[in-house]
Design an enzyme around this catalytic site. Structure first.
Site, short mmCIF file in Angstrom:
data_model
loop_
_atom_site.label_atom_id
_atom_site.label_comp_id
_atom_site.label_asym_id
_atom_site.label_seq_id
_atom_site.Cartn_x
_atom_site.Cartn_y
_atom_site.Cartn_z
N HIS A 61 0.86 -1.18 0.00
CA HIS A 61 0.00 0.00 0.00
C HIS A 61 0.90 1.24 0.00
CE1 HIS A 61 -3.54 2.40 2.03
NE2 HIS A 61 -2.97 3.06 1.07
N GLU A 115 0.51 8.20 -3.40
CA GLU A 115 1.43 7.75 -2.35
C GLU A 115 2.66 8.66 -2.28
OE1 GLU A 115 1.02 5.34 0.08
OE2 GLU A 115 -1.03 5.46 -0.68
N HIS A 119 2.96 10.83 1.04
CA HIS A 119 3.94 10.23 1.96
C HIS A 119 5.39 10.30 1.44
CE1 HIS A 119 0.40 8.50 3.92
NE2 HIS A 119 0.02 8.07 2.73
#
Ligand SMILES: *[C@@H]1O[C@H](CO)[C@@H](O)[C@H](O)[C@H]1NC(C)=O
Ligand SMILES: *[C@@H]1O[C@H](CO)[C@@H](O)[C@H](O)[C@H]1NC(C)=O
Length: 245
Positions: A61, A115, A119
């Site tokens: 993920h 993503e 992050h």
């Protein structure tokens, strides 16, 4: 008077900026979040989203910078690193295999772009992840080192049955050396195993995961689901096991 107002305004704006900045104080840990794609699709189906299970193995993920005391992770970070598809094209085969986009209605790179923006950009202060290519490549490496599918199967945990949560946690800890955090999706009186989080320090040494003291409002609405698990967790073999009322 006018001038004073302006000064007051300025001070106020500076106050807001420094508050935002404080929330992005230097983070100290990584979380490698792995997903069971079957559970992801089960919960997608409940909200009528198209979803694919590319392979029956644990997938990436994301790799998320965070705080070892369980505080809410930083998000967004430096906007000076825009996502570039071209930078990770060289990894495309491995990304599709180990970090697939399960939502076929979304453009191919959207998941990775998200993503990176949420992050990955926060991770650029660490040498091993200081560019987009290095961040994605490092995460792929970590997924291979932390092969949850094999950790579970060698502990006798295979899809199609329910297991005690502590048995799942022990199976992962035995191999990684750190207590993982297991997250579930709750539906039909069952907790479906959804994600396994492996926590690390900034040198990528596995640590115990902290108890999270971060409870954003959207906590229960995420896909894949990220609810606390019950004592027993169901490890579904296929989406067909799911009986929607
Ligand atoms: C990805 O990282 C590995 C080392 O773990 C390295 O051998 C490889 O060249 C890297 N791939 C790319 C495309 O940079
Ligand atoms: C969940 O469990 C409760 C209590 O045991 C029961 O009344 C209910 O019908 C169950 N619901 C489903 C969807 O199985």
């Amino acid at each position: 008077m006018k001038m004073k107002n302006r000064i007051a305004q300025c001070i106020c704006i500076i106050g807001i900026i420094s508050t935002v900045y404080n929330e992005e104080r230097e983070w100290d840990s990584f979380v490698l979040t792995l997903t069971w794609p079957v559970t992801m699709c089960k919960f997608c189906n409940l909200v009528d989203k198209k979803c694919v299970v590319p392979a029956k193995m644990w997938e990436i993920h994301g790799l998320w910078p965070g705080y070892s005391n369980g505080d809410c992770a930083p998000r967004g970070c430096s906007i000076s690193h825009p996502f570039k598809e071209s930078e990770i094209m060289v990894l495309l085969d491995r990304l599709n295999k180990y970090w697939p986009n399960q939502l076929p209605d979304r453009p191919q790179y959207d998941f990775w772009k998200h993503e990176w923006e949420a992050h990955g950009r926060c991770a650029t202060i660490v040498k091993e992840t200081d560019t987009e290519l290095k961040y994605f490549n490092k995460t792929l490496d970590l997924r291979l080192i932390n092969d949850v599918s094999s950790m579970l199967s060698s502990a006798g945990i295979s899809p199609g049955k329910s297991y005690e949560l502590t048995m799942v946690e022990r199976a992962v800890k035995r191999r990684t050396g750190g207590q993982p955090l297991v997250l579930c999706g709750n539906a039909e009186n069952t907790t479906w195993i959804s994600e396994i989080l492996i926590c690390m320090n900034k040198a990528f040494k596995v640590t115990d995961c902290p108890q999270s003291n971060c409870k954003p409002k959207s906590w229960r609405k995420t896909l894949p689901p990220a609810d606390p698990c019950g004592e027993m967790v169901f490890y579904p073999e296929s989406v067909k096991e799911i009986h929607v009322n």
